[in-house]
Design a protein around this motif. Structure first.
Motif, PDB file in Angstrom:
ATOM      1  N   ARG A  78       2.221  21.458  -8.829  1.00 56.14           N
ATOM      2  CA  ARG A  78       2.828  20.866 -10.032  1.00 56.14           C
ATOM      3  C   ARG A  78       3.306  21.937 -11.004  1.00 56.14           C
ATOM      4  N   ARG A  79       2.655  23.102 -10.982  1.00 55.83           N
ATOM      5  CA  ARG A  79       3.116  24.187 -11.862  1.00 55.83           C
ATOM      6  C   ARG A  79       4.430  24.784 -11.375  1.00 55.83           C
ATOM      7  N   LEU A  91       2.944  15.970 -26.011  1.00 58.20           N
ATOM      8  CA  LEU A  91       1.588  15.750 -26.532  1.00 58.20           C
ATOM      9  C   LEU A  91       1.720  15.547 -28.044  1.00 58.20           C
ATOM     10  N   GLU A  98       3.186  24.430 -29.368  1.00 61.48           N
ATOM     11  CA  GLU A  98       1.942  24.197 -28.622  1.00 61.48           C
ATOM     12  C   GLU A  98       2.169  23.386 -27.349  1.00 61.48           C
ATOM     13  N   PHE A 102       1.027  24.927 -23.938  1.00 60.89           N
ATOM     14  CA  PHE A 102       0.025  24.259 -23.095  1.00 60.89           C
ATOM     15  C   PHE A 102       0.379  24.386 -21.613  1.00 60.89           C
ATOM     16  N   ALA A 103       1.685  24.186 -21.311  1.00 66.60           N
ATOM     17  CA  ALA A 103       2.116  24.290 -19.901  1.00 66.60           C
ATOM     18  C   ALA A 103       1.898  25.709 -19.386  1.00 66.60           C
ATOM     19  N   GLU A 105      -0.420  27.832 -20.570  1.00 68.94           N
ATOM     20  CA  GLU A 105      -1.879  28.019 -20.433  1.00 68.94           C
ATOM     21  C   GLU A 105      -2.347  27.429 -19.109  1.00 68.94           C
ATOM     22  N   ALA A 106      -1.817  26.233 -18.798  1.00 66.34           N
ATOM     23  CA  ALA A 106      -2.206  25.569 -17.551  1.00 66.34           C
ATOM     24  C   ALA A 106      -1.849  26.425 -16.343  1.00 66.34           C
ATOM     25  N   ARG A 109      -1.147  31.737 -17.838  1.00 65.21           N
ATOM     26  CA  ARG A 109      -0.430  32.856 -18.462  1.00 65.21           C
ATOM     27  C   ARG A 109      -1.221  33.386 -19.657  1.00 65.21           C
ATOM     28  N   ILE A 114       2.623  34.087 -23.634  1.00 68.88           N
ATOM     29  CA  ILE A 114       2.928  32.836 -24.344  1.00 68.88           C
ATOM     30  C   ILE A 114       3.648  33.147 -25.654  1.00 68.88           C
TER      31      ILE A 114
ATOM     32  N   ARG B   8      -9.650  29.207 -25.391  1.00 64.78           N
ATOM     33  CA  ARG B   8      -8.584  28.202 -25.528  1.00 64.78           C
ATOM     34  C   ARG B   8      -9.167  26.801 -25.652  1.00 64.78           C
ATOM     35  N   VAL B 221       1.695  18.620 -15.697  1.00 70.49           N
ATOM     36  CA  VAL B 221       2.185  19.994 -15.845  1.00 70.49           C
ATOM     37  C   VAL B 221       1.288  20.966 -15.066  1.00 70.49           C
TER      38      VAL B 221
END
Lengths: 226, 308
Positions: A78-79, A91, A98, A102-103, A105-106, A109, A114, B8, B221
């Motif tokens: 999915r990434r 969100l 943010e 968030f994407a 961070e998921a 990275r 970021i 985080r 995501v």
């Protein structure tokens, strides 16, 4: 790069969403999937994200069968796919910055990456001045541009845009399509679902026409049946 | 999980707690109510135990001895009694001590004291006051007292009377009352606790239900379950800790106000002293229960929406 192999989807109430769908798309292609409401467009793209599962058939991303992946593998897949939805799906409690962060961070990275990439990608979609706005402080077109920025920030292999212009006025529709074309020009495959004739006519790219869950036309020059 | 991920999660949790202030406030209030119920049950348990203990302490069985019985025989009998598993304590009162106690008890009753003086000798008997571990065991002790075999030959000929038969109805009634009060008390505690825990669970589940779309977007995501769940669990933990502190703060003026009342009506237990004396234990129970509830409820509520 993606390959749908005889995919069928029948829901528990016996309604048929997809029947025997087979097609493939190569890296760098821009593929529009068109059809009336209920023709199975959204189901088709949801299956690539494993948000829906086929009743029979398989979907491959490169050599990976999407529906046999384990949780972690699915997260990793999915990434590699950026997604843009008709209803933006940002969100609500996070700012534009943010939402994109968030994407990233998921995807694991670093904070430095970021801090460097988010402002840059927001500039690309012309929202550098609205970085700290919350979704409710943005217009529909701006929300969709944030969603596109979120979809491309991890440099995905594919961007799926599911009716991205469905809630937008003609001016914003044009802007969004231009951004998607630009993304495609840079080498990213774009899979767009729409029932907007104007959008498809302006693209002049490959179009797959769906009718009642079946592919009735797959035309590389952009002709379709609607 | 590395430090960056933890940082985080904590940051995201704090931000989410603050930005969803209304949901946070509602959850905090509900959890404070739940923890107050749990804390009240802690105090109720203490009052119940102290009061029942106080009442139990008032009950005993007395064995009276013939005036001719020697102190050696009585003390030997006392030792035999102390070996019975049902017996908690045995207190010996000699004839002389019984007379002193009698005179003290009737120091304002000149007529009785005059009559006693006219007798010329001590008419009172030596006695043993027996306390059982549980009021229901007085009957077993009384039966042992009446049976020579149970206590050996030590009681033969020296026991005059046992007051159990006279007190039997009162002891039986008291045993029933204590047993019912205990059962009722614990049933109420259990029901209130289950009800308040369910309310807290539902409140937190509702708070997370509001974020269900957000969770599905996070999944799409490519965020891992830990990355999604972490901030929600941290917020649940914050609910627990903050509500725990609120509850402990609430009990301060409440017990200060109720302390003298409970001291007067419930066999000397002052709730304020009890609160201060057992603060560490109360802190662990309240804050621990808060953290457990917040974290567990958040964990299960998020799990439901992670199936995308």
């Amino acid at each position: 790069m993606i390959y749908y192999d005889k995919v069928c989807k029948i829901y528990s109430d016996d309604s048929v969403a997809l029947q025997d769908v087979t097609f493939s798309a190569e890296p760098g292609e821009f593929v529009s999937i068109v059809g009336q409401s209920g023709s199975g467009k959204t189901t088709l793209v949801k299956m690539l994200l494993a948000e829906e599962h086929p009743s029979s058939g398989s979907i491959f991303f490169e050599s990976l069968n999407v529906h046999t992946l384990r949780k972690q593998e699915l997260n990793a897949l999915r990434r590699r796919i950026g997604t843009v939805f008709q209803d933006f799906r940002l969100l609500p409690q996070k700012t534009a910055y943010e939402n994109i962060a968030f994407a990233m961070e998921a995807a694991g990275r670093s904070d430095e990456e970021i801090a460097a990439d988010v402002p840059h990608v927001l500039e690309l979609v012309d929202l550098g001045n609205k970085m700290w706005n919350f979704p409710h402080q943005l217009s529909g077109g701006e929300k969709q541009r944030v969603a596109i920025a979120r979809a491309i920030v991890n440099q995905p292999d594919i961007v799926i845009a599911d009716e991205p212009t469905g809630n937008l006025d003609p001016v914003n529709t044009h802007d969004i399509i231009q951004i998607l074309k630009k993304i495609n020009d840079l080498g990213t495959m774009v899979l767009l679902t729409t029932h907007n004739k104007g959008v498809i006519d302006s693209l002049k790219k490959r179009v797959i026409t769906l009718e009642r869950g079946r592919i009735v036309r797959d035309d590389p020059s952009g002709r379709y049946i609607l | 999980m590395d430090w960056v991920s933890i940082e985080r999660i904590l940051r995201s949790g704090f931000v989410s707690f603050w930005r969803n202030w209304f949901v946070s406030l509602t959850s905090l209030l509900m959890m404070t109510v739940t923890l107050s119920v749990i804390g009240s049950l802690f105090f109720l348990g203490a009052v119940l135990t102290t009061t029942l203990g106080f009442i139990k302490d008032k009950v005993d069985v007395s064995v009276y001895f013939h005036p001719t019985a020697s102190e050696t025989d009585i003390l030997s009998f006392k030792r035999s009694l102390e070996t019975l598993p049902e017996v908690s304590s045995v207190e010996y009162t000699s004839r002389e001590q019984a007379l002193v106690d009698f005179r003290k008890r009737h120091e304002n009753d000149q007529l009785t004291l005059q009559a006693l003086d006219e007798l010329g000798e001590n008419p009172l008997e030596a006695s043993l006051g027996i306390k059982a571990k549980d009021p229901s065991q007085y009957e077993i002790i009384a039966r042992s007292l009446q049976s020579d075999t149970a206590l050996g030959k030590s009681s033969a000929g020296i026991v005059d009377r046992v007051n159990y038969v006279q007190n039997k109805t009162a002891i039986d009634n008291l045993t029933k009352i204590i047993s019912s009060a205990r059962t009722f008390g614990y049933a109420v505690i259990a029901i209130l606790m289950v009800a308040s825990i369910l309310i807290t669970f539902t409140t937190i589940r509702l708070a997370i239900y509001v974020s269900r779309d957000e969770i599905s977007v996070m999944k799409l995501v490519g965020a891992s379950n830990t990355h999604i769940r972490g901030p929600f669990i941290f917020v649940g933990l914050m609910y627990g800790v903050i509500a725990g502190f609120f509850t402990l703060l609430l009990f301060f003026p409440l017990t200060l106000w109720l302390g003298p009342v409970t001291e007067r009506f419930f066999s000397g237990i002052n709730l304020y002293d009890y609160y201060l004396g057992n603060f560490g234990q109360l802190f662990l129970i309240i804050v621990g229960a808060g953290i457990f509830l917040g974290v567990t409820a958040s964990f299960w509520a998020v799990k439901r929406y992670l199936q995308v």
